[in-house]
Write a protein that holds these residues in place. Structure first.
Motif, PDB file in Angstrom:
ATOM      1  N   SER A 273       7.352  25.538  18.601  1.00  0.00           N
ATOM      2  CA  SER A 273       5.925  26.056  18.255  1.00  0.00           C
ATOM      3  C   SER A 273       4.836  25.197  19.049  1.00  0.00           C
ATOM      4  O   SER A 273       5.230  24.166  19.828  1.00  0.00           O
ATOM      5  CB  SER A 273       5.800  25.748  16.841  1.00  0.00           C
ATOM      6  OG  SER A 273       5.657  24.330  16.603  1.00  0.00           O
ATOM      7  N   GLU A 274       3.644  25.559  18.726  1.00  0.00           N
ATOM      8  CA  GLU A 274       2.551  24.682  19.159  1.00  0.00           C
ATOM      9  C   GLU A 274       2.384  23.541  18.202  1.00  0.00           C
ATOM     10  O   GLU A 274       3.128  23.484  17.350  1.00  0.00           O
ATOM     11  CB  GLU A 274       1.069  25.650  19.144  1.00  0.00           C
ATOM     12  CG  GLU A 274       1.104  26.849  20.021  1.00  0.00           C
ATOM     13  CD  GLU A 274       1.074  26.587  21.150  1.00  0.00           C
ATOM     14  OE1 GLU A 274       1.660  27.221  21.991  1.00  0.00           O
ATOM     15  OE2 GLU A 274       0.450  25.735  21.686  1.00  0.00           O
ATOM     16  N   SER A 275       1.543  22.611  18.248  1.00  0.00           N
ATOM     17  CA  SER A 275       1.311  21.782  17.436  1.00  0.00           C
ATOM     18  C   SER A 275       0.378  22.146  16.464  1.00  0.00           C
ATOM     19  O   SER A 275      -0.651  22.944  16.638  1.00  0.00           O
ATOM     20  CB  SER A 275       0.435  20.491  18.094  1.00  0.00           C
ATOM     21  OG  SER A 275       1.455  19.895  19.229  1.00  0.00           O
TER      22      SER A 275
ATOM     23  N   THR B 281       5.315  13.900  19.851  1.00  0.00           N
ATOM     24  CA  THR B 281       5.264  12.639  20.257  1.00  0.00           C
ATOM     25  C   THR B 281       3.934  12.167  19.673  1.00  0.00           C
ATOM     26  O   THR B 281       3.710  10.789  19.669  1.00  0.00           O
ATOM     27  CB  THR B 281       5.296  12.199  21.660  1.00  0.00           C
ATOM     28  OG1 THR B 281       4.386  13.158  22.393  1.00  0.00           O
ATOM     29  CG2 THR B 281       6.711  12.823  22.138  1.00  0.00           C
ATOM     30  N   LYS B 282       2.840  12.868  19.388  1.00  0.00           N
ATOM     31  CA  LYS B 282       1.530  12.393  18.987  1.00  0.00           C
ATOM     32  C   LYS B 282       1.571  12.379  17.370  1.00  0.00           C
ATOM     33  O   LYS B 282       0.546  12.095  16.991  1.00  0.00           O
ATOM     34  CB  LYS B 282       0.452  13.420  19.496  1.00  0.00           C
ATOM     35  CG  LYS B 282       0.329  13.256  21.308  1.00  0.00           C
ATOM     36  CD  LYS B 282      -0.816  14.345  21.433  1.00  0.00           C
ATOM     37  CE  LYS B 282      -0.941  14.337  22.931  1.00  0.00           C
ATOM     38  NZ  LYS B 282      -1.999  15.316  23.350  1.00  0.00           N
ATOM     39  N   GLY B 283       2.690  12.491  16.811  1.00  0.00           N
ATOM     40  CA  GLY B 283       2.728  12.654  15.413  1.00  0.00           C
ATOM     41  C   GLY B 283       2.278  13.877  14.742  1.00  0.00           C
ATOM     42  O   GLY B 283       1.940  13.961  13.480  1.00  0.00           O
ATOM     43  N   GLU B 284       2.155  15.041  15.618  1.00  0.00           N
ATOM     44  CA  GLU B 284       1.496  16.217  14.950  1.00  0.00           C
ATOM     45  C   GLU B 284       2.584  17.211  14.709  1.00  0.00           C
ATOM     46  O   GLU B 284       3.706  17.287  15.258  1.00  0.00           O
ATOM     47  CB  GLU B 284       0.678  17.005  16.071  1.00  0.00           C
ATOM     48  CG  GLU B 284      -0.401  16.224  16.553  1.00  0.00           C
ATOM     49  CD  GLU B 284      -1.172  16.535  17.656  1.00  0.00           C
ATOM     50  OE1 GLU B 284      -2.177  16.643  18.026  1.00  0.00           O
ATOM     51  OE2 GLU B 284      -0.428  17.187  18.746  1.00  0.00           O
ATOM     52  N   PRO B 285       2.383  18.062  13.327  1.00  0.00           N
ATOM     53  CA  PRO B 285       3.310  18.768  12.882  1.00  0.00           C
ATOM     54  C   PRO B 285       3.854  19.833  13.847  1.00  0.00           C
ATOM     55  O   PRO B 285       2.816  20.375  14.573  1.00  0.00           O
ATOM     56  CB  PRO B 285       3.004  19.058  11.454  1.00  0.00           C
ATOM     57  CG  PRO B 285       1.900  18.173  11.221  1.00  0.00           C
ATOM     58  CD  PRO B 285       1.492  17.616  12.347  1.00  0.00           C
TER      59      PRO B 285
ATOM     60  N   ALA C  70      -0.091  23.753   7.475  1.00  0.00           N
ATOM     61  CA  ALA C  70      -0.119  24.742   8.736  1.00  0.00           C
ATOM     62  C   ALA C  70       1.216  25.145   9.424  1.00  0.00           C
ATOM     63  O   ALA C  70       1.459  26.428  10.079  1.00  0.00           O
ATOM     64  CB  ALA C  70      -1.351  24.314   9.570  1.00  0.00           C
ATOM     65  N   ARG C  71       1.995  24.091   9.585  1.00  0.00           N
ATOM     66  CA  ARG C  71       3.045  24.200  10.376  1.00  0.00           C
ATOM     67  C   ARG C  71       3.840  25.313   9.682  1.00  0.00           C
ATOM     68  O   ARG C  71       4.699  26.118  10.213  1.00  0.00           O
ATOM     69  CB  ARG C  71       3.939  23.065  10.641  1.00  0.00           C
ATOM     70  CG  ARG C  71       5.368  22.939  11.289  1.00  0.00           C
ATOM     71  CD  ARG C  71       6.231  21.911  11.051  1.00  0.00           C
ATOM     72  NE  ARG C  71       6.347  21.592   9.496  1.00  0.00           N
ATOM     73  CZ  ARG C  71       6.323  20.338   9.073  1.00  0.00           C
ATOM     74  NH1 ARG C  71       6.487  19.381  10.109  1.00  0.00           N
ATOM     75  NH2 ARG C  71       6.486  20.128   8.092  1.00  0.00           N
TER      76      ARG C  71
END
Length: 111
Positions: free
Chosen positions: A81-83, A62-66, A89-90
């Motif tokens: 997964s984590e952000s 929701t924050k736009g992070e992969p 990196a994803r």
């Protein structure tokens, strides 16, 4: 050092697991399960599905992070997964799950 699944108990008494890379970093977290046996079945599902690239959904939170999810053959999410700081990196995180999950040991912190 190889990866490991760590089973823990949530504050509500349910069970969940994290897959950790050889360096100890968390790379995948499960949903919560009512029983330890269900969490163990979830681990087996991750082992089975982790090598299959088509089981990963690459997306943004929701924050736009992969980030990514891992789905079973029935399309149910079995891990999140984590952000990550970037798409590359994803993608490295996905490769880490593919490498670590099939042979990861299990550490049960609930016994």
């Amino acid at each position: 050092m190889s990866g490991k699944f760590v089973i823990d108990k949530a504050s509500n008494g349910q069970f969940y697991f994290n897959l950790r890379a050889g360096n100890g970093e968390p790379i995948l977290r499960s949903e919560t399960y009512v029983t330890r046996a269900s969490a163990e079945h979830g681990i087996e599902s991750v082992r089975k599905n982790a090598p299959l690239d088509e089981r990963y959904q690459r997306k943004d939170n929701t924050k736009g992070e992969p980030m990514f999810t891992l789905k079973a053959g029935n399309h149910e999410v079995i891990g999140v997964s984590e952000s990550y700081s970037s798409a590359s990196a994803r993608d490295n995180g996905i490769e880490s799950v593919k490498t670590n999950a099939p042979d990861a040991t299990v550490q049960d912190n609930t016994k």
